[in-house]
Design an enzyme around this catalytic site. Structure first.
Site, PDB file in Angstrom:
ATOM      1  N   TRP A   1       1.796  -0.201  10.440  1.00  0.00           N
ATOM      2  CA  TRP A   1       2.445  -1.327   9.774  1.00  0.00           C
ATOM      3  C   TRP A   1       1.633  -2.614   9.919  1.00  0.00           C
ATOM      4  O   TRP A   1       1.743  -3.511   9.081  1.00  0.00           O
ATOM      5  CB  TRP A   1       3.861  -1.528  10.314  1.00  0.00           C
ATOM      6  CG  TRP A   1       4.747  -0.394   9.899  1.00  0.00           C
ATOM      7  CD1 TRP A   1       5.175   0.647  10.670  1.00  0.00           C
ATOM      8  CD2 TRP A   1       5.281  -0.163   8.593  1.00  0.00           C
ATOM      9  NE1 TRP A   1       5.959   1.511   9.935  1.00  0.00           N
ATOM     10  CE2 TRP A   1       6.031   1.050   8.659  1.00  0.00           C
ATOM     11  CE3 TRP A   1       5.201  -0.838   7.390  1.00  0.00           C
ATOM     12  CZ2 TRP A   1       6.689   1.570   7.555  1.00  0.00           C
ATOM     13  CZ3 TRP A   1       5.862  -0.312   6.288  1.00  0.00           C
ATOM     14  CH2 TRP A   1       6.596   0.872   6.390  1.00  0.00           C
TER      15      TRP A   1
ATOM     16  N   ASP B   1      -2.291   3.062   1.621  1.00  0.00           N
ATOM     17  CA  ASP B   1      -1.999   3.102   3.055  1.00  0.00           C
ATOM     18  C   ASP B   1      -2.456   4.474   3.559  1.00  0.00           C
ATOM     19  O   ASP B   1      -1.762   5.466   3.356  1.00  0.00           O
ATOM     20  CB  ASP B   1      -0.494   2.905   3.273  1.00  0.00           C
ATOM     21  CG  ASP B   1      -0.167   2.498   4.689  1.00  0.00           C
ATOM     22  OD1 ASP B   1      -1.091   2.434   5.512  1.00  0.00           O
ATOM     23  OD2 ASP B   1       1.020   2.270   4.960  1.00  0.00           O
TER      24      ASP B   1
ATOM     25  N   LYS C   1      13.840  16.279  -0.161  1.00  0.00           N
ATOM     26  CA  LYS C   1      12.983  17.425  -0.467  1.00  0.00           C
ATOM     27  C   LYS C   1      13.657  18.721  -0.030  1.00  0.00           C
ATOM     28  O   LYS C   1      13.581  19.737  -0.713  1.00  0.00           O
ATOM     29  CB  LYS C   1      11.633  17.271   0.254  1.00  0.00           C
ATOM     30  CG  LYS C   1      10.728  16.203  -0.335  1.00  0.00           C
ATOM     31  CD  LYS C   1       9.404  16.152   0.404  1.00  0.00           C
ATOM     32  CE  LYS C   1       8.489  15.082  -0.165  1.00  0.00           C
ATOM     33  NZ  LYS C   1       7.213  15.004   0.556  1.00  0.00           N
TER      34      LYS C   1
ATOM     35  N   LYS D   1      21.390  10.888  -1.141  1.00  0.00           N
ATOM     36  CA  LYS D   1      20.001  10.459  -1.164  1.00  0.00           C
ATOM     37  C   LYS D   1      19.119  11.617  -1.612  1.00  0.00           C
ATOM     38  O   LYS D   1      19.425  12.779  -1.368  1.00  0.00           O
ATOM     39  CB  LYS D   1      19.556   9.991   0.227  1.00  0.00           C
ATOM     40  CG  LYS D   1      20.241   8.711   0.699  1.00  0.00           C
ATOM     41  CD  LYS D   1      19.738   8.298   2.064  1.00  0.00           C
ATOM     42  CE  LYS D   1      20.436   7.034   2.555  1.00  0.00           C
ATOM     43  NZ  LYS D   1      19.964   6.640   3.900  1.00  0.00           N
TER      44      LYS D   1
ATOM     45  N   TRP E   1       7.211  -3.349   5.724  1.00  0.00           N
ATOM     46  CA  TRP E   1       6.149  -4.159   5.136  1.00  0.00           C
ATOM     47  C   TRP E   1       6.540  -5.622   4.969  1.00  0.00           C
ATOM     48  O   TRP E   1       5.731  -6.522   5.227  1.00  0.00           O
ATOM     49  CB  TRP E   1       5.755  -3.558   3.785  1.00  0.00           C
ATOM     50  CG  TRP E   1       4.543  -4.176   3.180  1.00  0.00           C
ATOM     51  CD1 TRP E   1       3.318  -4.353   3.764  1.00  0.00           C
ATOM     52  CD2 TRP E   1       4.426  -4.708   1.850  1.00  0.00           C
ATOM     53  NE1 TRP E   1       2.446  -4.941   2.882  1.00  0.00           N
ATOM     54  CE2 TRP E   1       3.097  -5.164   1.705  1.00  0.00           C
ATOM     55  CE3 TRP E   1       5.300  -4.804   0.785  1.00  0.00           C
ATOM     56  CZ2 TRP E   1       2.635  -5.738   0.516  1.00  0.00           C
ATOM     57  CZ3 TRP E   1       4.841  -5.363  -0.396  1.00  0.00           C
ATOM     58  CH2 TRP E   1       3.522  -5.825  -0.521  1.00  0.00           C
TER      59      TRP E   1
ATOM     60  N   GLN F   1      12.056  -1.602   3.619  1.00  0.00           N
ATOM     61  CA  GLN F   1      10.876  -2.379   4.020  1.00  0.00           C
ATOM     62  C   GLN F   1      11.228  -3.730   4.636  1.00  0.00           C
ATOM     63  O   GLN F   1      10.324  -4.486   5.007  1.00  0.00           O
ATOM     64  CB  GLN F   1       9.961  -2.582   2.813  1.00  0.00           C
ATOM     65  CG  GLN F   1       9.383  -1.298   2.272  1.00  0.00           C
ATOM     66  CD  GLN F   1       8.573  -0.535   3.299  1.00  0.00           C
ATOM     67  OE1 GLN F   1       7.813  -1.106   4.068  1.00  0.00           O
ATOM     68  NE2 GLN F   1       8.747   0.781   3.340  1.00  0.00           N
TER      69      GLN F   1
ATOM     70  N   PRO G   1       0.819  -1.220   0.000  1.00  0.00           N
ATOM     71  CA  PRO G   1       0.000   0.000   0.000  1.00  0.00           C
ATOM     72  C   PRO G   1       0.846   1.261   0.000  1.00  0.00           C
ATOM     73  O   PRO G   1       1.799   1.389   0.766  1.00  0.00           O
ATOM     74  CB  PRO G   1      -0.838  -0.133   1.275  1.00  0.00           C
ATOM     75  CG  PRO G   1      -0.083  -1.092   2.146  1.00  0.00           C
ATOM     76  CD  PRO G   1       0.602  -2.026   1.215  1.00  0.00           C
TER      77      PRO G   1
END
Length: 974
Positions: free
Chosen positions: A515, A86, A591, A588, A555, A551, A47
């Protein structure tokens, strides 16, 4: 006739046309409906957290989630492709809090939980369109048949069922533990979330504190801590009974101090005198004076206890114990000290702890230190840099806090988790036993309750006497309370109460770890077990899932944890773990740094196929971080898409010149070059199938690239004359294998392959399937008894095909070394030479013809023809580099042909257009042209020559041929 290829192709523009075609013709749904129901492969869409604008990382996961379903569909499987959303939890709440300018949880309650949660719902919906647009543009088509959102009522009801099942199995319990806590979010976090947030360096005050023994005035036990804010709740000290301790005095002080012997020099330097020696055992049970008055008289407190974890790695060898450490609380429980919590939800001291009441814990450090200094309880203070865990969403430091929470007893399932993980195919495979395996081997109980608002409410109702009822369905709650649930979120569900045996049950205010929501998607998306039981069972476990390396603690773990706890099996069979997308400088994407391009802009500039191939061809599709930017995408365009387009243009151009159309039916080539082409592509078919069947996407991409290179840089180059002569065997061979190649490439680059399929196949046959994505993926069907095994992947060739590959490989070596011989002699390839010697191999006539053409020599001998020699892999090659007047003349002719072909290209002429060529040149060049007029005319397409001055003429082009300046004018004829 084929449509004339575009001269300056814009792949982005072609993709827009293709997207429109897919939409109008409903190609996705047809690709599902055309495959049988009993041949299903399940893919789980992790999700998407719809709480912000999409970025390049989204494009990567979208592409990885698209390639395998496309591949399976072309292999004949029925694959639904629905999105998952999600929608709940801290990520969504935090975005709304920022918009409202909220700083703490109390702001939400003052605003109203109902209004706040409505804004969260709207926020999720607002970001959906941007994500869907990006998925659409990257080529990931989805349908809504099995789309799910974690905030939907049916989804939440399935989660309630799962929690009641865990409670029934004894796997869900309420416990008091010291847990990671985000003061900004105002809630506990799981260990997995701590791993997601990572660590950052922070500078804190480190203090050495004096604890005066009650039976020995002026004798102080020294303890060191980097959390001065915990000192108001110091309840005990810990020593290791096996460590040696000493009591010392220091100059200019009437006090005496106890520290570990091995750390004395670190604490005091050289200036101290040892007064007594102890074993840690001797210090156990000694009492000391409290630092503060808040808890004077507390039972079993202010005593030195055994701490077997105490070391002499740092500090003083004596540890200060407070409620905010897990090991501290374990000791408290053993010795009967009741733990407390003096820090509220937002990280401020509670009213009882004056004068620090209402003060944020980190801010309080300096005031606590000053007060200890004034009371002569501070020995030393210094700045100390250390790594602190960070909140994965608010990017603020975490603390560890004693809290009553609800847990899933994952530690009791450790062996089962490890066993189930052993059945999963991980790409890259080192994650299986490394990052993920290590996590499972150290797995802790999963704290799933969160003191937040926008989330799945925990279905836990309790009485004041402590009785608990776990509700497993909305129907069960309605039966007990008489209230029908319309919205299962807070605050609506908070007001529902019921009574059993005269006791009122009220829901605890906690919501569920987000989660857990995502880990429940295999069953919750189908509202299992309330409906769709067969549908769930047919799609559990998933054949394949894909997400980022982060993840492994997110997830991937929550999926395995819940499927193991509920169904005793893994919820997926294969996992691709992608790395992170990096900027050009290797950093990386951020923003705040704004170091990445808008993903839509990249697609609009280069097209989605180039981006997809950038992902698939690099190790990022196998767990490693990789740069993806305008620079790298441009390179991919040049290495993949342009060569593919040039091959298509070459084929169509010569097919049209020869008025050739593809023939239906089996084609058996006679020419060795064409036999090689079929075998080379068939070999690639096998390797790509094997790689994709084993989820090795970069390997599959490299195999296709290598095959493309061989076709464009070897086959087409060596067969140009055959195509120019209109040889239909070559046209059919290239057509058949190029079409097969674009089928191989279709799951990787769905747009360009669709366009080429329409132009090459659909335009030529009324019986062709309407889309390449509805067609069948190429497969090899060579029988074992006809074959020779040649690789670890069990690919086999028949003997003749195997031999042709070996021969061509040898040819490539000869050509490579032959070009080196020319370089040594500093002679251009366009300059013909008389002879080349090749020893160590028996060359068939067709092989000799290729060598003569490529190396540009007249004769080949199986002996040395000069002292210009190279020996390589058993071959001895020699080149006669003598240039006779005749050879010199032929070289000039070749140079002239090349320059005239460039003038045609500059004039944007197609192959089939003939020209009248007017030329201004020296008498020597005119004589040369007249002597070799037929040789020059055919490749340049000249049907009429004219020699005259062109001074002052328009539309002329000029080039240099050795010392001569040549000017030409081109006129199209016919």
């Amino acid at each position: 006739m084929f449509k004339k290829p575009l001269f300056n192709v814009s792949f982005a523009e072609l993709e827009k046309q293709t997207l429109e075609f897919w939409k109008i013709e409903n190609i996705l749904q047809k690709s599902i409906d055309s495959r049988p129901v009993d041949r299903t492969k399940a893919f789980y869409d992790g999700p998407i957290t719809a709480n912000g604008e999409p970025h390049a990382g989204h494009m990567l996961t979208f592409a990885l989630k698209d390639i395998m379903p496309r591949y399976w569909t072309m292999k004949g499987y029925r694959v639904t492709r629905s999105l998952g959303w999600d929608c709940q939890g801290i990520p969504v709440e935090y975005e709304v809090e920022k918009k409202l300018g909220f700083q703490q949880k109390k702001d939400i309650e003052d605003y109203g939980i109902d209004k706040f949660n409505q804004l969260c719902r709207e926020s999720v919906s607002a970001h959906r369109e941007g994500i869907i647009e990006l998925e659409y543009k990257i080529g990931r088509l989805t349908n809504s048949d099995e789309e799910y959102a974690t905030m939907d009522a049916n989804y939440i009801e399935s989660i309630w069922w799962s929690l009641s099942e865990l409670y029934r199995k004894g796997l869900l319990y309420e416990g008091f533990k010291v847990v990671p806590y985000s003061t900004r979010a105002g809630t506990t976090l799981s260990n997995a979330e701590v791993a997601l947030g990572g660590y950052k360096k922070q500078v804190d005050p480190a203090v050495t504190i004096k604890f005066e023994l009650t039976d020995s005035p002026n004798v102080f036990v020294l303890a060191w801590t980097t959390t001065p804010w915990t000192l108001p709740t110091n309840f005990a000290l810990a020593v290791n009974s096996k460590i040696d301790y000493i009591k010392v005095s220091i100059p200019n002080s009437g006090e005496q101090y106890i520290v570990a012997r091995d750390l004395a020099q670190n604490v005091f330097g050289e200036a101290y005198t040892v007064l007594a020696e102890y074993k840690g055992q001797d210090l156990l049970g000694k009492t000391y004076k409290p630092l503060f008055d808040y808890f004077v008289g507390k039972e079993n407190a202010f005593v030195i206890y055994e701490g077997d974890y105490v070391t002499t790695d740092s500090g003083t060898g004596i540890v200060h114990l407070a409620p905010y450490g897990a090991e501290d609380n374990e000791i408290f429980q053993k010795v009967g000290i009741l733990s407390v919590d003096v820090i509220n939800d937002q990280g401020d001291f509670v009213d009882e702890i004056k004068p620090y009441a209402g003060m944020f814990y980190r801010k309080a450090n300096k005031y606590i230190i000053e007060d200890l200094k004034q009371s002569n309880q501070l020995f030393k203070v210094e700045d100390y840099e250390h790594d602190l865990p960070m909140c994965w969403r608010t990017n603020t430091p975490l603390i560890y806090k004693p809290i009553t929470s609800w847990y899933v007893a994952m530690s009791t399932l450790r062996d089962k988790l490890i066993f189930n993980n052993a059945t999963v195919n991980w790409i890259p495979d080192h994650i299986k036993e490394g990052r993920f395996g290590n996590w499972l081997r150290e797995v802790k109980d999963w704290g799933i309750s969160r003191t937040r608002y926008w989330g799945t409410p925990l279905p836990v109702w309790q009485t004041q006497s402590g009785k608990t009822k776990i509700i497993g369905s909305f129907g069960e709650l309605e039966e007990l309370s008489g209230v029908r649930i319309t919205d299962p979120h807070r605050p609506f569900v908070d007001d529902i109460t019921f009574s059993i045996d005269g006791e009122e049950y009220r829901r605890i205010p906690d919501v569920l770890d987000v989660w857990y929501d995502s880990g429940a998607m295999p069953f919750a998306r189908f509202h299992y077990p309330f409906e769709n039981e067969d549908l769930f069972e047919s799609k559990f476990p998933a054949e394949y899932i894909a997400e980022g390396v982060d993840q492994t603690r997110g997830w991937f773990y929550s999926l395995l944890a819940l499927s193991t706890a509920l169904f005793d099996k893994p919820s997926y069979k294969n996992v691709i773990v992608n790395g992170l997308v990096l900027a050009d400088d290797g950093q990386k994407l951020s923003k705040s740094k704004k170091n990445y391009a808008n993903p839509i802009d990249l697609i609009d500039q280069f097209g989605a196929d180039a981006l997809r191939l950038n992902f698939f061809s690099t190790p990022i599709a196998a767990g490693e971080d990789t740069t993806v930017s305008a620079k790298t995408v441009k390179i991919i365009t040049q290495e993949y898409l342009l060569p593919l387009w040039n091959m298509y243009s070459f084929l169509v151009t010569y097919a049209n010149v020869s008025d050739w159309r593809p023939q239906v039916g089996e084609h058996k080539p006679i020419n060795p070059k064409n036999k090689w082409l079929y075998t080379r592509v068939d070999h690639t078919v096998h390797e790509v199938n094997w790689a994709l069947d084993n989820y090795r996407i970069p390997q599959a991409t490299r195999e296709i690239k290598a095959c493309m290179d061989d076709i464009s840089k070897w086959y087409i180059r060596t067969a140009r004359t055959d195509f120019a002569n209109g040889d239909t065997e070559f046209l059919q061979s290239l057509y058949n294998n190029f079409v097969k190649l674009i089928h191989l490439l279709a799951p990787f680059s769905p747009f360009i392959t669709e366009y080429l399929y329409q132009e090459l196949v659909v335009s030529q046959s009324a019986e062709a399937v309407e889309s390449i994505h509805l067609s069948v993926y190429p497969e090899n069907k060579l029988k074992w008894d006809e074959a020779i095994k040649t690789s670890e992947n069990n690919y086999t060739f028949n003997k003749d095909d195997y031999e042709i590959l070996i021969k061509v490989d040898k040819l490539k070596i000869i050509l490579e070394q032959g070009f080196k011989l020319r370089e040594v002699s500093a002679i251009k390839v366009r300059q013909p030479l008389q002879a080349m010697g090749i020893e160590g191999i028996e060359l068939e006539p067709w092989m000799q013809d290729i060598i003569k053409t490529e190396i540009n020599v007249k004769e080949i001998y199986d002996k040395k023809v000069s002292d210009n020699i190279i020996e390589y892999q058993g071959l001895v090659l020699s080149l006669d580099d003598t240039i006779t007047p005749q050879l010199k003349e032929e070289g000039l002719v070749r140079e002239l042909i090349r320059n005239l072909q460039i003038t045609r290209k500059n004039s944007k002429l197609s192959k089939e257009q003939n020209i009248k060529l007017t030329i201004q040149a020296s008498e020597e060049i005119q004589t040369l042209i007249q002597k070799y007029q037929d040789t020059i005319s055919q490749p340049v397409g000249v049907v009429e020559w004219q020699f005259q001055t062109l001074e002052g003429a328009e539309n002329t082009q000029t080039f240099k041929l050795e010392q001569d300046i040549i000017t030409v004018s081109i006129e199209i004829v016919g």
